[in-house]
Design an enzyme around this catalytic site. Structure first.
Site, PDB file in Angstrom:
ATOM      1  N   ARG A 107       0.854  -1.190   0.000  1.00 16.08           N
ATOM      2  CA  ARG A 107       0.000   0.000   0.000  1.00 16.08           C
ATOM      3  C   ARG A 107       0.893   1.245   0.000  1.00 16.08           C
ATOM      4  NH1 ARG A 107      -2.651   2.994   4.853  1.00 16.08           N
ATOM      5  NH2 ARG A 107      -3.675   4.591   3.652  1.00 16.08           N
ATOM      6  N   HIS A 152      -2.759  10.954   0.840  1.00 12.55           N
ATOM      7  CA  HIS A 152      -2.231  10.687   2.188  1.00 12.55           C
ATOM      8  C   HIS A 152      -1.537  11.964   2.682  1.00 12.55           C
ATOM      9  CE1 HIS A 152      -0.701   7.288   4.991  1.00 12.55           C
ATOM     10  NE2 HIS A 152      -0.366   8.426   5.567  1.00 12.55           N
ATOM     11  N   GLU A 197      -7.183   8.460   6.503  1.00 15.78           N
ATOM     12  CA  GLU A 197      -7.468   9.064   7.801  1.00 15.78           C
ATOM     13  C   GLU A 197      -8.012  10.493   7.748  1.00 15.78           C
ATOM     14  OE1 GLU A 197      -4.155   8.704  10.424  1.00 15.78           O
ATOM     15  OE2 GLU A 197      -4.219   6.532  10.447  1.00 15.78           O
ATOM     16  N   ASN A 337      -7.204   1.973   9.972  1.00 10.00           N
ATOM     17  CA  ASN A 337      -5.885   2.141  10.577  1.00 10.00           C
ATOM     18  C   ASN A 337      -6.087   2.139  12.086  1.00 10.00           C
ATOM     19  OD1 ASN A 337      -4.932   2.520   8.027  1.00 10.00           O
ATOM     20  ND2 ASN A 337      -4.306   4.643   8.300  1.00 10.00           N
ATOM     21  N   TYR A 339      -4.154   1.643  15.966  1.00 10.65           N
ATOM     22  CA  TYR A 339      -2.889   1.536  16.695  1.00 10.65           C
ATOM     23  C   TYR A 339      -3.078   1.340  18.203  1.00 10.65           C
ATOM     24  CZ  TYR A 339      -0.336   3.139  12.554  1.00 10.65           C
ATOM     25  OH  TYR A 339       0.211   3.237  11.300  1.00 10.65           O
ATOM     26  N   GLU A 407      -3.499  -0.192   8.240  1.00 13.23           N
ATOM     27  CA  GLU A 407      -2.301   0.121   9.023  1.00 13.23           C
ATOM     28  C   GLU A 407      -2.448  -0.410  10.434  1.00 13.23           C
ATOM     29  OE1 GLU A 407      -0.937   4.222   9.291  1.00 13.23           O
ATOM     30  OE2 GLU A 407      -1.477   4.548   7.194  1.00 13.23           O
TER      31      GLU A 407
END
Ligand code: BGC
Length: 513
Positions: A107, A152, A197, A337, A339, A407
C-alpha cells in the site's frame, strides 16, 4: 474433620479454576494459529514520508514541503521529507524488500503535486506519472498487488492557499485529480483508497497544530473539512463506479483511523460511545450506516453548543439530501488504521478558554492507562483487546463490512532487536484472529511500515519500520529488523506462532517471489 476436608476441597477447586483460567487467557499463545484461507498480508508507506525528490522532475510544493521549509523546528528533529528514503530513486530496493518479506500487496500513496504541478489537470507531469508506472510495474512483475491511496496528507500548497479542504471547490479539484489517476493507472491498479485518515487531516490539520497545515481553527475548521472531504470522497467513488469499474473491475474504498475508547466505569458507557461517534462515526456513519449523514448525537451536541455560543447556525455544516445519498454506501470496504486505545470519562469543563472546539462539543475527556505498555510515541500504547472490541463494534454498527486493516504498527527509537514491536504485532494479530473467529469479516492486514520514514511532526525520531533506514549512510541503507524476519515467517506459514525465534543472519528471497 469434614470441615477440614471441605477447606482442602475448596483450595483444590480454586487452584484448578485458576490454572484453567490462566490457560484460557494465555491459551492462544501456546498454540499455533492459522490465518483464514485467502487472507492477505502487506505493508504500507506514504508518498511524503518516503519518496524524497521534493522538487525533482517538475514536482511542485505541497503543504508538508511548505511547513517544513518555513518552520523547520516545528518538526521534533527540525528535519523534513526533502530526501526522506529517496524511494523516488530507490523503489527497486523497496520492492526487493517486499519480495524478501513475501508480501501479497503493498500500500503506497500518490503525490498530487508530483502528478499535477499546477494542482489542476491543465498540466500532467509525465516524469511523475512515469515514476508511479515504474513502481506499479515493478510490483506486478513480482506478483505484489498495488493498493494505491490517492491522498495521504500532502495537499498541493497552492490549493491550501485557496482554503484547502475548507473550500467546497476542492470537490471538483480532487475529482479532476482522481480521474487523471484512474485514466493513467486504472488498467493495473485494482485496489484504491480515496483518503487516508480523514480525522487526522481535518482534526489535526484544521482544528489543531499537530499536522500540516496546522491551522488550529477549532470547532469550525475540522467540521468544514470533514464535510467537503466526505463529498469529495463520495464523488470520486461514484465516478470510479460508473466509468472505471465496468472497464477495470477494481475496488475502491476509504481508510479511517480508529482507536478503541473504553469507558472508565459503567457510568461512562455513553460518554465513551460519544467519543467513538466524534472520532470514527463522523466519517463512518455517513458512509457505512443505514441512515447516512453525520451521527445524530454529534449533530445534536454541536448544534446545542453553537446556539449557546451565539452562532446563528450549527458549526457542523449540513449535507443536502442528495449528498447524504451519494455518500451512503460509497466504499467497497472499511479500511481501518488502528494503533491504540483510550479510557474515557465525562467532563463538561474542557472549555477553559470559552472558545468553541470539537472537544468541548463532545464534553468527554480521555487518557491512556499507565498499565499499558509504551512505544516511542506518546499516543501509542499496546492494548490488543481494544483492537478486538473495535473490530466487533465496526462489524455490529456498520453493517458487517469487509474490513481491511490498512495500518497497524508500533514505534521504537531504532535498533534491529525490536522485540517490543514483535510482541505488539503478535498480540494484535491474535486479537484480530479472535475477532475473525467471532464473526468479523477481516480479509487483509497491513503492517505500518515497510521501513522507517518521515514520521510527520516527529521527524525521524520515532521509527515504525520493519526495515531500519540508516539516514547517515549515503545510500540510505535499509536493514531488516528482527520483526521483519518474524513477519516473513507469519506470511510464509500463514500462521501465528508466539514462540518462533528467527535466524536473523541472512535475509533472502524465497522461491516464487
Ligand atoms: C498514518 C501514517 C503514520 C502512522 C504512525 C498513521 O496515522 O497514516 O502516515 O506514519 O499513523 O503515526
Amino acid at each position: 474433620m469434614l470441615y477440614k476436608f471441605n477447606i482442602v476441597l475448596l483450595l483444590l477447586v480454586s487452584l484448578f479454576l485458576c490454572s484453567t483460567n490462566a490457560k484460557i487467557i494465555d491459551g492462544a499463545k501456546h498454540s499455533i494459529r492459522q490465518f483464514p484461507k485467502g487472507f492477505l498480508f502487506g505493508t504500507a508507506t506514504a508518498s511524503y514520508q518516503v519518496e524524497g525528490a521534493w522538487d525533482s522532475d517538475g514536482k511542485a510544493e505541497n503543504i508538508w514541503d511548505y511547513l517544513t521549509h518555513n518552520d523547520p523546528c516545528r518538526i521534533k528533529d527540525c528535519s523534513n521529507g526533502d530526501i526522506a528514503n529517496d524511494s523516488y530513486n530507490k523503489y527497486k530496493r523497496d520492492v526487493e524488500m517486499m519480495r524478501e518479506l513475501g508480501l501479497d500487496f503493498y500500500r503506497f500513496s500518490l503525490s498530487w503535486s508530483r502528478i499535477l504541478p499546477t494542482s489542476f489537470p491543465d498540466k500532467i507531469n509525465e516524469a511523475g506519472v512515469q515514476y508511479y508506472n515504474n513502481l506499479i510495474d515493478e510490483l506486478l512483475k513480482y506478483n505484489i498487488e498495488p493498493i494505491v491511496t490517492l491522498y495521504h496528507w500532502d495537499l498541493p500548497q497552492k490549493l491550501q492557499e485557496l482554503g484547502g479542504w475548507t473550500n467546497p471547490h476542492i470537490v471538483d479539484w480532487y475529482v479532476d485529480y482522481a480521474r487523471i489517476i484512474f485514466e493513467n493507472f486504472g488498467d493495473r491498479v485494482k485496489y484504491w483508497i480515496t483518503m487516508n485518515e480523514p480525522r487526522e487531516i481535518c482534526y489535526q490539520g484544521y482544528g489543531d497544530t499537530t499536522m500540516a497545515p496546522a491551522l488550529n481553527i477549532k470547532g469550525i475548521g475540522e467540521y468544514l473539512c470533514a464535510k467537503n472531504l466526505l463529498v469529495a470522497h463520495a464523488k470520486v467513488y461514484r465516478i470510479y463506479e460508473e466509468e472505471f469499474k465496468p472497464k477495470y473491475g477494481g475496488l475502491i474504498g476509504i481508510t479511517l483511523s480508529g482507536s478503541w475508547t473504553e469507558p472508565e466505569s459503567e457510568k461512562y458507557a455513553e460518554a465513551a460511545d460519544d467519543v467513538i461517534q466524534f472520532e470514527i462515526g463522523i466519517y463512518a456513519h455517513p458512509i457505512f450506516s443505514e441512515a447516512g449523514d453525520f451521527p445524530p448525537i454529534m449533530k445534536e451536541k454541536v448544534a446545542k453548543k453553537s446556539a449557546t455560543q451565539g452562532f446563528y447556525r450549527s458549526r457542523l455544516p449540513e449535507f443536502t439530501k442528495e449528498e447524504i445519498e451519494m455518500i451512503r454506501g460509497s466504499s467497497d470496504f472499511f479500511g481501518l488504521n488502528h494503533y491504540s486505545s483510550n479510557v474515557a470519562y465525562k467532563n463538561e469543563s474542557i472549555n477553559f478558554f470559552d472558545e468553541p472546539s470539537s472537544n468541548d462539543d463532545l464534553g468527554v475527556a480521555s487518557y491512556k492507562s499507565p498499565d499499558w505498555s509504551s512505544s516511542a510515541s506518546s499516543w501509542l500504547k499496546s492494548v490488543p483487546w481494544g483492537f478486538y472490541k473495535l473490530l466487533k463494534y465496526i462489524t455490529n454498527n456498520y453493517n458487517d463490512p469487509n474490513i481491511i486493516i490498512t495500518e497497524n504498527g508500533f514505534s521504537t527509537y531504532g535498533g534491529l532487536e525490536d522485540d517490543d514491536r514483535i510482541t505488539y504485532f503478535r498480540d494484535y494479530l491474535d486479537a484480530m484472529l479472535d475477532a475473525i473467529e467471532d464473526g468479523c469479516n477481516v480479509t487483509a492486514y497491513t503492517a505500518w511500515s515497510l521501513m522507517d520514514n518521515f514520521e510527520w511532526m516527529q521527524g525521524y525520531v520515532e521509527r515504525f519500520g520493519l526495515y531500519e533506514v540508516d539516514y547517515s549512510s549515503p545510500d540510505l541503507t535499509r536493514t531488516p529488523r528482527k520483526s521483519a524476519f518474524v513477519y516473513k515467517n507469519i506470511i510464509s506459514t500463514r500462521s501465528l506462532n508466539h514462540h518462533y525465534e528467527p535466524d536473523t543472519t541472512v535475509m533472502s528471497i524465497d522461491e516464487g517471489h
